[in-house]
Design a protein around this motif. Structure first.
Motif, PDB file in Angstrom:
ATOM      1  N   ILE A   1       0.832  -1.214   0.000  1.00 28.48           N
ATOM      2  CA  ILE A   1       0.000   0.000   0.000  1.00 28.48           C
ATOM      3  C   ILE A   1       0.861   1.257   0.000  1.00 28.48           C
ATOM      4  N   GLY A   2       2.019   1.169   0.685  1.00 24.92           N
ATOM      5  CA  GLY A   2       2.860   2.352   0.863  1.00 24.92           C
ATOM      6  C   GLY A   2       2.426   3.153   2.076  1.00 24.92           C
ATOM      7  N   CYS A   3       2.031   2.432   3.138  1.00 24.60           N
ATOM      8  CA  CYS A   3       1.646   3.102   4.386  1.00 24.60           C
ATOM      9  C   CYS A   3       2.489   2.524   5.530  1.00 24.60           C
ATOM     10  N   LYS A   4       2.295   3.054   6.728  1.00 27.75           N
ATOM     11  CA  LYS A   4       3.016   2.532   7.894  1.00 27.75           C
ATOM     12  C   LYS A   4       2.396   1.201   8.329  1.00 27.75           C
ATOM     13  N   VAL A   5       3.226   0.307   8.873  1.00 25.15           N
ATOM     14  CA  VAL A   5       2.715  -0.986   9.348  1.00 25.15           C
ATOM     15  C   VAL A   5       1.609  -0.751  10.386  1.00 25.15           C
ATOM     16  N   ASP A   6       1.761   0.292  11.190  1.00 31.46           N
ATOM     17  CA  ASP A   6       0.762   0.552  12.233  1.00 31.46           C
ATOM     18  C   ASP A   6      -0.552   1.103  11.702  1.00 31.46           C
ATOM     19  N   GLN A   7      -0.587   1.449  10.415  1.00 33.31           N
ATOM     20  CA  GLN A   7      -1.869   1.856   9.821  1.00 33.31           C
ATOM     21  C   GLN A   7      -2.671   0.646   9.350  1.00 33.31           C
ATOM     22  N   ILE A   8      -2.053  -0.544   9.420  1.00 30.76           N
ATOM     23  CA  ILE A   8      -2.779  -1.764   9.075  1.00 30.76           C
ATOM     24  C   ILE A   8      -3.575  -2.196  10.300  1.00 30.76           C
ATOM     25  N   ALA A   9      -4.870  -2.368  10.107  1.00 28.39           N
ATOM     26  CA  ALA A   9      -5.732  -2.866  11.186  1.00 28.39           C
ATOM     27  C   ALA A   9      -5.745  -4.389  11.071  1.00 28.39           C
ATOM     28  N   LYS A  10      -4.962  -5.055  11.946  1.00 31.97           N
ATOM     29  CA  LYS A  10      -4.866  -6.524  11.917  1.00 31.97           C
ATOM     30  C   LYS A  10      -6.083  -7.104  12.608  1.00 31.97           C
ATOM     31  N   SER A  11      -6.735  -8.054  11.960  1.00 31.98           N
ATOM     32  CA  SER A  11      -7.908  -8.704  12.557  1.00 31.98           C
ATOM     33  C   SER A  11      -7.512 -10.114  12.981  1.00 31.98           C
TER      34      SER A  11
ATOM     35  N   ARG B   1      -6.881   4.481  17.077  1.00 26.87           N
ATOM     36  CA  ARG B   1      -7.364   5.855  16.887  1.00 26.87           C
ATOM     37  C   ARG B   1      -6.239   6.855  16.631  1.00 26.87           C
ATOM     38  N   ASP B   2      -4.981   6.359  16.675  1.00 23.85           N
ATOM     39  CA  ASP B   2      -3.841   7.270  16.501  1.00 23.85           C
ATOM     40  C   ASP B   2      -3.598   7.688  15.052  1.00 23.85           C
ATOM     41  N   PHE B   3      -4.279   7.034  14.110  1.00 30.90           N
ATOM     42  CA  PHE B   3      -4.089   7.370  12.690  1.00 30.90           C
ATOM     43  C   PHE B   3      -5.406   7.818  12.078  1.00 30.90           C
ATOM     44  N   GLU B   4      -5.303   8.702  11.088  1.00 33.37           N
ATOM     45  CA  GLU B   4      -6.533   9.132  10.416  1.00 33.37           C
ATOM     46  C   GLU B   4      -7.000   8.113   9.404  1.00 33.37           C
TER      47      GLU B   4
ATOM     48  N   PHE C   1      -9.033  -2.514   2.192  1.00 31.50           N
ATOM     49  CA  PHE C   1      -9.811  -1.288   2.038  1.00 31.50           C
ATOM     50  C   PHE C   1      -9.378  -0.305   3.105  1.00 31.50           C
ATOM     51  N   SER C   2      -9.559   0.966   2.782  1.00 32.03           N
ATOM     52  CA  SER C   2      -9.130   2.025   3.692  1.00 32.03           C
ATOM     53  C   SER C   2     -10.330   2.610   4.399  1.00 32.03           C
ATOM     54  N   LEU C   3     -10.110   2.972   5.661  1.00 36.22           N
ATOM     55  CA  LEU C   3     -11.186   3.581   6.443  1.00 36.22           C
ATOM     56  C   LEU C   3     -10.594   4.346   7.619  1.00 36.22           C
ATOM     57  N   THR C   4     -11.409   5.183   8.237  1.00 33.12           N
ATOM     58  CA  THR C   4     -10.957   5.920   9.417  1.00 33.12           C
ATOM     59  C   THR C   4     -11.266   5.086  10.662  1.00 33.12           C
ATOM     60  N   PRO C   5     -10.629   5.399  11.795  1.00 34.69           N
ATOM     61  CA  PRO C   5     -10.950   4.673  13.019  1.00 34.69           C
ATOM     62  C   PRO C   5     -12.433   4.782  13.374  1.00 34.69           C
ATOM     63  N   GLU C   6     -13.029   5.947  13.139  1.00 32.66           N
ATOM     64  CA  GLU C   6     -14.454   6.134  13.447  1.00 32.66           C
ATOM     65  C   GLU C   6     -15.308   5.208  12.575  1.00 32.66           C
ATOM     66  N   GLN C   7     -14.907   5.084  11.301  1.00 34.78           N
ATOM     67  CA  GLN C   7     -15.651   4.181  10.407  1.00 34.78           C
ATOM     68  C   GLN C   7     -15.492   2.724  10.838  1.00 34.78           C
ATOM     69  N   LEU C   8     -14.298   2.391  11.360  1.00 38.98           N
ATOM     70  CA  LEU C   8     -14.068   1.016  11.830  1.00 38.98           C
ATOM     71  C   LEU C   8     -14.996   0.693  13.006  1.00 38.98           C
ATOM     72  N   VAL C   9     -15.164   1.660  13.885  1.00 41.05           N
ATOM     73  CA  VAL C   9     -16.056   1.472  15.039  1.00 41.05           C
ATOM     74  C   VAL C   9     -17.486   1.273  14.548  1.00 41.05           C
ATOM     75  N   GLU C  10     -17.906   2.125  13.616  1.00 41.21           N
ATOM     76  CA  GLU C  10     -19.284   2.054  13.119  1.00 41.21           C
ATOM     77  C   GLU C  10     -19.527   0.756  12.342  1.00 41.21           C
ATOM     78  N   LEU C  11     -18.577   0.398  11.526  1.00 42.79           N
ATOM     79  CA  LEU C  11     -18.709  -0.773  10.651  1.00 42.79           C
ATOM     80  C   LEU C  11     -18.782  -2.081  11.444  1.00 42.79           C
ATOM     81  N   THR C  12     -17.982  -2.168  12.504  1.00 44.08           N
ATOM     82  CA  THR C  12     -17.877  -3.437  13.241  1.00 44.08           C
ATOM     83  C   THR C  12     -18.787  -3.474  14.466  1.00 44.08           C
TER      84      THR C  12
END
Ligand code: 5CA
Length: 160
Positions: free
Chosen positions: A41-51, A123-126, A139-150
């Protein structure tokens, strides 16, 4: 638009049902692990939300814990949150509970309802990126969207 692989398509459908405008992307390189996904993706490892899926040993329920890419789940804290002992799920259990194989397990759109716990650190990343059904789809999403989605509970569940 290019046809998505079947498992990625079912995540896309779940995202469409959520009506949040989120979109699955298939990449040419592997996104099987958090490290590979970040590189592709070209992002930081910590921007990956591991499930990561656990099994609650008394009730046999699946528990999904979503954490930042470089973080380790504190299983004791998860057990306390769930109210029973947990263990790491086997690959077969993961597939039966979620409908997806390890390396592509998304945080939503599961075969059966799964209890979801979200780590506060997300929540530390946008912008976050999550797996979307296959080892090449995200797929990309914000922390707020992750809360709403799950519908997940936000709490502190990582090893410090
Ligand atoms: N597609 C990427 C990120 S976008 C992905 O799914 N990465 S992950 O980290 O969320 O999923 C891999 C996780 O599956 C690992 O962190 C690990 O917790 C779990 N896992 C990997 N192999 C096994 C295994 N043999 N048994 C149980 N769990 C496993």
């Amino acid at each position: 638009m290019k046809q998505l692989k079947r498992s990625a398509e079912s995540v896309q459908k779940a995202l469409e049902r959520a009506g949040m405008g989120l979109e699955v992307v298939e990449l040419p390189a592997s996104t099987r692990s958090a490290k590979e996904a970040a590189f592709a993706i070209g992002c930081k490892v910590d921007q990956i939300a591991k499930s990561i899926v656990f099994r609650a040993t008394e009730s046999d329920r699946a528990v999904m814990v979503v954490v930042r890419g470089s973080h380790r789940v504190d299983e004791g804290q998860v057990a306390t949150a769930v109210g029973e002992a947990i263990e790491k799920a086997t690959p077969d259990f993961v597939r039966e509970a979620t409908g997806y194989a390890i390396g592509g397990v998304p945080p939503c759109g599961h075969l059966h309802p799964v209890l979801v716990l979200l780590d506060e650190g997300l929540r530390d990343f946008e912008a976050l990126w999550a797996a979307a059904g296959t080892p090449n789809a995200v797929f990309s999403l914000t922390p707020e969207q992750l809360v709403e989605l799950t519908g997940g509970r936000l709490l502190d569940v990582v090893v410090r």
